[in-house]
Design an enzyme around this catalytic site. Sequence first.
Site, short mmCIF file in Angstrom:
data_model
loop_
_atom_site.label_atom_id
_atom_site.label_comp_id
_atom_site.label_asym_id
_atom_site.label_seq_id
_atom_site.Cartn_x
_atom_site.Cartn_y
_atom_site.Cartn_z
N SER A 118 10.61 37.16 -29.04
CA SER A 118 9.42 36.44 -29.46
C SER A 118 9.79 35.01 -29.86
O SER A 118 10.37 34.29 -29.04
CB SER A 118 8.72 37.21 -30.58
N ASP A 134 1.73 41.19 -21.77
CA ASP A 134 2.22 40.38 -22.89
C ASP A 134 1.90 38.92 -22.61
O ASP A 134 2.61 38.24 -21.87
CB ASP A 134 3.71 40.58 -23.10
N HIS A 172 3.51 43.22 -26.56
CA HIS A 172 4.55 42.36 -27.14
C HIS A 172 5.50 43.14 -28.04
O HIS A 172 6.58 42.65 -28.37
CB HIS A 172 3.89 41.22 -27.92
#
Length: 216
Positions: A129, A184, A197
Amino acid sequence: MNYKLLTLALASLAAANPIERQRKIHPAVLSGGDELRNGDCQPVTFIFARASTEQGLLGGSTGPALCNRLKSALDGVACQGVGPKYQATLAANALPKGTSDEAIEEAQSLFQLAAEKCPDTQIVAGGYSQGTAVMHGAIPGLDDALKDKIKGVVLFGDTRNQQDNGQIPDFPKDKIKIYCAAGDMVCYGTLIVAAPHFSYIADVPDAADFLVSKLE
């Protein structure tokens, strides 16, 4: 970049707590994530940048799981998370580089420390991320000799995937593996965070195999 949208998306997922589910899948944490700074040199050094809001230098999901997997596969791995200057705040996602300059500089200092303290170590790296933005920002600014010491990089839920055309600028593409789950949206230039995600724990075994395959 719509920080308000990011905040709302994360809030909508809080009740399901998918990060906590990932922790339950891989509860063992064999490293505090500060082994480069505070430990002996090892044949392999793993440098990782965690996702937004995750606690600890390695975070609570893909970071420790990948560290554990590498330690199981190899003799002698030092796991090092990026922090404490990298605070993994939500707000930093909305910055132009997808993270803070302080985080990028700290990651660069860790790569440099690995090369200077442990000249014989092979370096592998990863990010999840916001941590992927840390790697996208840090690695291009390293000198060529240090880039050569980085054998492989894995990126989960890459927030800079679209912006950097599926690669880390000025770094060999064959040394990188990017994991972007179907659905995602952060992989496609948005800050929309949805359930896919939080699915990357399933990719840890393949990511570990990729990094091991790049070692000499």
